[in-house]
Design a protein around this motif. Structure first.
Motif, mmCIF file in Angstrom:
data_model
loop_
_atom_site.group_PDB
_atom_site.id
_atom_site.type_symbol
_atom_site.label_atom_id
_atom_site.label_comp_id
_atom_site.label_asym_id
_atom_site.label_seq_id
_atom_site.Cartn_x
_atom_site.Cartn_y
_atom_site.Cartn_z
ATOM 1 N N UNK A 31 -2.074 21.430 -4.738
ATOM 2 C CA UNK A 31 -1.933 21.551 -3.284
ATOM 3 C C UNK A 31 -1.489 20.208 -2.685
ATOM 4 N N UNK A 32 -2.043 19.114 -3.197
ATOM 5 C CA UNK A 32 -1.662 17.781 -2.709
ATOM 6 C C UNK A 32 -0.201 17.496 -3.064
ATOM 7 N N UNK A 33 0.214 17.880 -4.268
ATOM 8 C CA UNK A 33 1.619 17.696 -4.654
ATOM 9 C C UNK A 33 2.549 18.479 -3.714
ATOM 10 N N UNK A 34 2.122 19.661 -3.301
ATOM 11 C CA UNK A 34 2.927 20.439 -2.345
ATOM 12 C C UNK A 34 3.009 19.713 -1.005
ATOM 13 N N UNK A 35 1.857 19.205 -0.574
ATOM 14 C CA UNK A 35 1.795 18.537 0.740
ATOM 15 C C UNK A 35 2.741 17.345 0.796
ATOM 16 N N UNK A 36 2.756 16.547 -0.273
ATOM 17 C CA UNK A 36 3.584 15.338 -0.246
ATOM 18 C C UNK A 36 4.960 15.572 -0.858
ATOM 19 N N UNK A 37 5.172 16.746 -1.461
ATOM 20 C CA UNK A 37 6.493 17.123 -1.984
ATOM 21 C C UNK A 37 7.233 17.921 -0.927
ATOM 22 N N UNK A 38 7.350 19.239 -1.134
ATOM 23 C CA UNK A 38 8.161 20.066 -0.233
ATOM 24 C C UNK A 38 7.726 20.025 1.240
ATOM 25 N N UNK A 62 6.650 28.544 9.764
ATOM 26 C CA UNK A 62 5.508 28.403 8.869
ATOM 27 C C UNK A 62 5.872 27.401 7.775
ATOM 28 N N UNK A 63 5.215 26.224 7.767
ATOM 29 C CA UNK A 63 5.585 25.192 6.791
ATOM 30 C C UNK A 63 5.442 25.671 5.348
ATOM 31 N N UNK A 64 4.480 26.565 5.070
ATOM 32 C CA UNK A 64 4.277 27.013 3.683
ATOM 33 C C UNK A 64 5.424 27.900 3.184
ATOM 34 N N UNK A 65 6.260 28.366 4.128
ATOM 35 C CA UNK A 65 7.448 29.143 3.728
ATOM 36 C C UNK A 65 8.468 28.298 2.972
ATOM 37 N N UNK A 66 8.370 26.975 3.110
ATOM 38 C CA UNK A 66 9.353 26.105 2.450
ATOM 39 C C UNK A 66 9.056 25.919 0.947
ATOM 40 N N UNK A 67 7.889 26.431 0.517
ATOM 41 C CA UNK A 67 7.491 26.246 -0.888
ATOM 42 C C UNK A 67 8.024 27.393 -1.744
#
Ligand SMILES: CC(C)(COP(=O)(O)OP(=O)(O)OC[C@H]1O[C@@H](n2cnc3c(N)ncnc32)[C@H](O)[C@@H]1OP(=O)(O)O)[C@@H](O)C(=O)NCCC(=O)NCCS
Length: 202
Positions: free
Chosen positions: A127-134, A3-8
């Protein structure tokens, strides 16, 4: 599948908001505004009651891509929710591995009592910062009915570009066949805006 969102590192805090992953317990709070006609007019489903909403909201696939947005006050009211649906970008077979989970579709709903103050803008920027960050994504997209002006104005406020205007591609539950817009933002566009210190925050 990972799950990619687990990396946040949750929760994510902004100036005025706290953004965290949605849980079963958020079905009730999100229903308070998801049941309103002005909110569900443009979104994919209009559940008839809280039970139908809870069943859709807590579906594991849906829950895994849902975030809730709280106001960072003592009471921490839930004022909206976001979708971050990470997908594979289209790729030729030989390079398909490099395109896996490199794109996301974003979605949003805001409790109208909290509208008009830039909260949705602040949440979507995060949300965009998350997408292009972590998450290290390549591209972020969002889609809406062309008639949903508050939504596409939000897309423009956060720096997304209109890429497509599709003619009567989408059937609305009461308005019939409607046009759609697709907006997108690339990692390189996002980073160059940050670099230039361009004021895309107004
Ligand atoms: C789409 C939606 C989230 C937009 O809500 P919104 O209140 O317009 O968006 P924001 O919270 O970002 O607020 C922006 C407004 O606050 C104003 N504002 C005030 N302070 C602000 C600040 N600090 N930063 C940015 N905007 C601010 C802006 O000028 C703008 O007002 P305007 O539209 O009169 O110009 C909302 O209409 C909604 O939930 N709609 C129903 C669900 C939906 O359609 N979802 C999307 C399906 S594709």
């Amino acid at each position: 599948v990972e799950d990619p969102l687990d990396t946040v590192d949750w929760p994510v805090r902004t100036e005025r908001l706290v953004i965290r992953r949605a849980t079963f317990a958020d079905a009730g709070a999100t229903w308070t505004y998801r049941q309103l006609e002005e909110v569900c007019r443009w979104i994919p489903s209009h559940p008839r009651d809280v039970a139908a909403h809870a069943s859709a909201f807590t579906d594991p696939v849906s829950l895994a891509m849902s975030l809730v947005v709280e106001l960072a006050t003592e009471e921490r009211p839930v004022i909206g929710d976001l979708m971050v649906r990470v997908t594979d970008a289209w790729a030729q077979r030989e390079v398909a591995e490099q395109a896996r989970q490199r794109q996301a579709e974003l979605g949003w709903s805001l409790h109208p009592a909290y509208g008009g103050r830039g909260y949705a803008t602040e949440a979507v920027r995060a949300a965009i910062d998350l997408c292009f960050g972590p998450l290290e994504l390549h591209r972020v997209i969002a889609e809406c009915f062309a008639d949903n002006e508050p939504s596409w104005r939000l897309m423009e406020r956060v720096g997304m570009r209109r890429e497509a205007h599709t003619r009567q591609d989408s059937l609305h539950r009461s308005l019939g066949w409607l046009d759609g817009y697709t907006y997108a933002l690339l990692a390189e566009e996002h980073h160059s805006k940050e670099c230039l210190g361009e004021d895309h925050r107004s």
